[in-house]
Design a protein around this motif. Structure first.
Motif, PDB file in Angstrom:
ATOM      1  N   ARG A   1       0.832  -1.207   0.000  1.00  0.00           N
ATOM      2  CA  ARG A   1       0.000   0.000   0.000  1.00  0.00           C
ATOM      3  C   ARG A   1       0.862   1.251   0.000  1.00  0.00           C
ATOM      4  NH1 ARG A   1      -3.929  -0.709   4.960  1.00  0.00           N
ATOM      5  NH2 ARG A   1      -4.553   1.396   4.277  1.00  0.00           N
ATOM      6  N   ALA A   2       1.995   1.203   0.743  1.00  0.00           N
ATOM      7  CA  ALA A   2       2.875   2.374   0.746  1.00  0.00           C
ATOM      8  C   ALA A   2       3.482   2.608  -0.625  1.00  0.00           C
ATOM      9  CB  ALA A   2       3.975   2.177   1.785  1.00  0.00           C
TER      10      ALA A   2
ATOM     11  N   ALA B   1       0.767   4.204  -2.852  1.00  0.00           N
ATOM     12  CA  ALA B   1       0.185   5.484  -2.415  1.00  0.00           C
ATOM     13  C   ALA B   1       0.785   6.641  -3.196  1.00  0.00           C
ATOM     14  CB  ALA B   1       0.426   5.676  -0.920  1.00  0.00           C
TER      15      ALA B   1
ATOM     16  N   ASP C   1      -0.048   9.939  -2.179  1.00  0.00           N
ATOM     17  CA  ASP C   1       0.104  11.021  -1.203  1.00  0.00           C
ATOM     18  C   ASP C   1       1.361  10.745  -0.375  1.00  0.00           C
ATOM     19  OD1 ASP C   1      -0.118  13.055   0.601  1.00  0.00           O
ATOM     20  OD2 ASP C   1      -1.922  12.295   1.589  1.00  0.00           O
TER      21      ASP C   1
ATOM     22  N   GLN D   1       2.369  11.976   2.474  1.00  0.00           N
ATOM     23  CA  GLN D   1       2.073  11.809   3.888  1.00  0.00           C
ATOM     24  C   GLN D   1       1.476  10.432   4.162  1.00  0.00           C
ATOM     25  OE1 GLN D   1       2.882  13.842   6.391  1.00  0.00           O
ATOM     26  NE2 GLN D   1       2.086  12.273   7.824  1.00  0.00           N
ATOM     27  N   ARG D   2       0.580   9.979   3.280  1.00  0.00           N
ATOM     28  CA  ARG D   2      -0.009   8.653   3.414  1.00  0.00           C
ATOM     29  C   ARG D   2       1.063   7.564   3.318  1.00  0.00           C
ATOM     30  NH1 ARG D   2      -3.730   5.452   5.640  1.00  0.00           N
ATOM     31  NH2 ARG D   2      -4.408   3.783   4.233  1.00  0.00           N
ATOM     32  N   SER D   3       1.983   7.747   2.374  1.00  0.00           N
ATOM     33  CA  SER D   3       3.071   6.780   2.203  1.00  0.00           C
ATOM     34  C   SER D   3       3.957   6.739   3.446  1.00  0.00           C
ATOM     35  CB  SER D   3       3.903   7.142   0.975  1.00  0.00           C
ATOM     36  OG  SER D   3       4.982   6.249   0.819  1.00  0.00           O
TER      37      SER D   3
ATOM     38  N   ASP E   1       3.052   7.484   6.545  1.00  0.00           N
ATOM     39  CA  ASP E   1       2.310   6.816   7.618  1.00  0.00           C
ATOM     40  C   ASP E   1       2.308   5.299   7.445  1.00  0.00           C
ATOM     41  OD1 ASP E   1       1.784   9.282   8.687  1.00  0.00           O
ATOM     42  OD2 ASP E   1      -0.223   9.452   7.797  1.00  0.00           O
ATOM     43  N   LEU E   2       2.141   4.838   6.213  1.00  0.00           N
ATOM     44  CA  LEU E   2       2.137   3.405   5.963  1.00  0.00           C
ATOM     45  C   LEU E   2       3.513   2.791   6.239  1.00  0.00           C
ATOM     46  CD1 LEU E   2      -0.009   3.248   2.706  1.00  0.00           C
ATOM     47  CD2 LEU E   2      -0.643   2.399   4.978  1.00  0.00           C
TER      48      LEU E   2
END
Length: 384
Positions: free
Chosen positions: A216-217, A220, A222, A224-226, A228-229
């Motif tokens: 998922r990272a 991703a 985004d 920031q999303r990457s 966090d993952l």
């Protein structure tokens, strides 16, 4: 001097054995009369049997001086048989020692008489006479020494026979070994299944979650999303490593080989989840197999106290006496431990593989006391 210590011990053992012949003969005579008088009354006969076995143990201890024979009193029939034959061996040893002593005294009197000018029995010290008596004395001394060695060897063989297990005991031992071997194989298979279950339910699930987070990272868009993952994936990898270490520790702790039993048990106490007081009184480090058995006894008992008994504290005590290691694990939990359960029965099988025994006292309401006894290996006597 060390070359003279063994013959000196043999001579002393023969001398003491000859002096104890009257005591043994009297004991056997009294025991025989007492058995006839107390026919039908088991209590006095048990006392007589115990006395004869103690006398046999004392005689075996004397025979152990040359060389070592375990002074373990055999059963009554062998005790009586051993003492009866020992009477003859004691008399034979005493006769050999008497002849040897008489020869020494006669030789000393001859030499003293020649030196003082008062020859014994008018034996004039001429060269042929001195040569003849010297050679004869040396030959007789050699024969007497060989006789003492032979009697000591016979006593050793007879003592080894007395402590050697009989046919019924050997057959029982073979049956025990066959059963314990099958139980050890079953325990190994059960341990493998437990390890597989721990890896499947713990580490494998963590690794699957780690792979999903990394996937998922990578997909991703985004930043920031990457981030966090990736942070979550890092935490998942750390938890997977912790669980993998826990599984490896339960299989076999590396500290047991590197630092010894005391350090491994301290780690068990730190990870137990309840206060554990260790009382480690073992001297020399036991062999690896016995050391591992001691560790797993303590580990399983402490784990049961923390997980199943709701205990607030536990005490672990390891002592050694009379060639046996004794382990006691006591907790103040609710009790009711089942010795036939998978954990404790597995421990019993593990101990049986090293000739150990496990006992569990766990009344409802507690406390629970798990006791294990493991014999330490000793050198076996030689019959030849």
């Amino acid at each position: 001097m060390r070359y003279l210590s063994r013959p000196a011990r043999a001579v002393a053992a023969l001398l003491v054995g000859a002096l104890t012949v009257p005591v043994e003969a009297l004991a056997l005579a009294v025991a025989g009369l007492a058995v006839l008088v107390t026919l039908g009354r088991p209590a006095p006969r048990r006392t007589i049997a115990a006395a004869l076995r103690r006398l046999t143990a004392a005689e075996l201890s004397r025979a152990a001086r040359w060389p070592a024979t375990p002074p373990v009193p055999p059963h009554l029939a062998r005790s009586v048989g051993y003492l009866l034959v020992r009477l003859g061996l004691g008399l034979l040893g005493g006769a050999v020692l008497t002849l040897f002593g008489a020869g020494l005294v006669t030789g000393a009197r001859l030499v003293t008489g020649w030196l003082t000018g008062h020859p014994l029995d008018d034996i004039t010290p001429s060269l042929p006479v001195v040569g003849y008596l010297t050679v004869a004395g040396l030959v007789l001394a050699f024969l007497a020494v060989q006789g003492m060695i032979a009697v000591a060897a016979l006593e050793l063989r007879w003592a080894n026979w007395a402590v050697r297990p009989g046919r019924a005991a050997l057959e029982h031992r073979i049956d025990e070994l066959s059963v314990s071997r099958a139980e050890v194989v079953a325990a190994v298979d059960g341990e493998r299944r437990r390890i597989e279950r721990d890896l499947h339910d713990g580490v494998q699930q963590r690794l699957v979650a780690l792979g999903m987070l990394l996937g998922r990272a990578r997909r991703a868009t985004d930043p920031q999303r990457s981030t966090d993952l990736l942070r979550a994936a890092h935490e998942e990898s750390r938890q997977a490593l912790v669980e993998l270490r826990e599984v490896a520790w339960r299989v076999y702790p590396s500290a047991l080989d590197s630092a010894g039993l005391s350090a491994a048990l301290e780690s068990v106490a730190e990870r137990a989840g309840l206060p554990v007081r260790l009382d480690h009184r073992l001297g020399a480090r036991p062999p690896a197999g016995i050391e591992a058995a001691c560790y797993f006894v303590v580990c399983e008992a402490v784990t049961n106290a923390a997980k199943h008994a709701a205990a607030h504290a536990a005490t672990v005590r390891l002592t050694e006496a009379a060639g046996r290691i004794r382990i006691e694990v006591c907790d103040d939990g609710c009790g009711g431990a089942d010795p036939a359960g998978p954990g404790l029965s597995g421990l019993a099988r593990r101990l049986a593989a090293v000739d150990g025994r496990l006992s569990v006292t766990s009344p409802p309401g507690g406390p629970t006391l798990v006791t294990a006894e493991i014999p330490t290996p000793t050198a076996e006597p030689s019959c030849g």
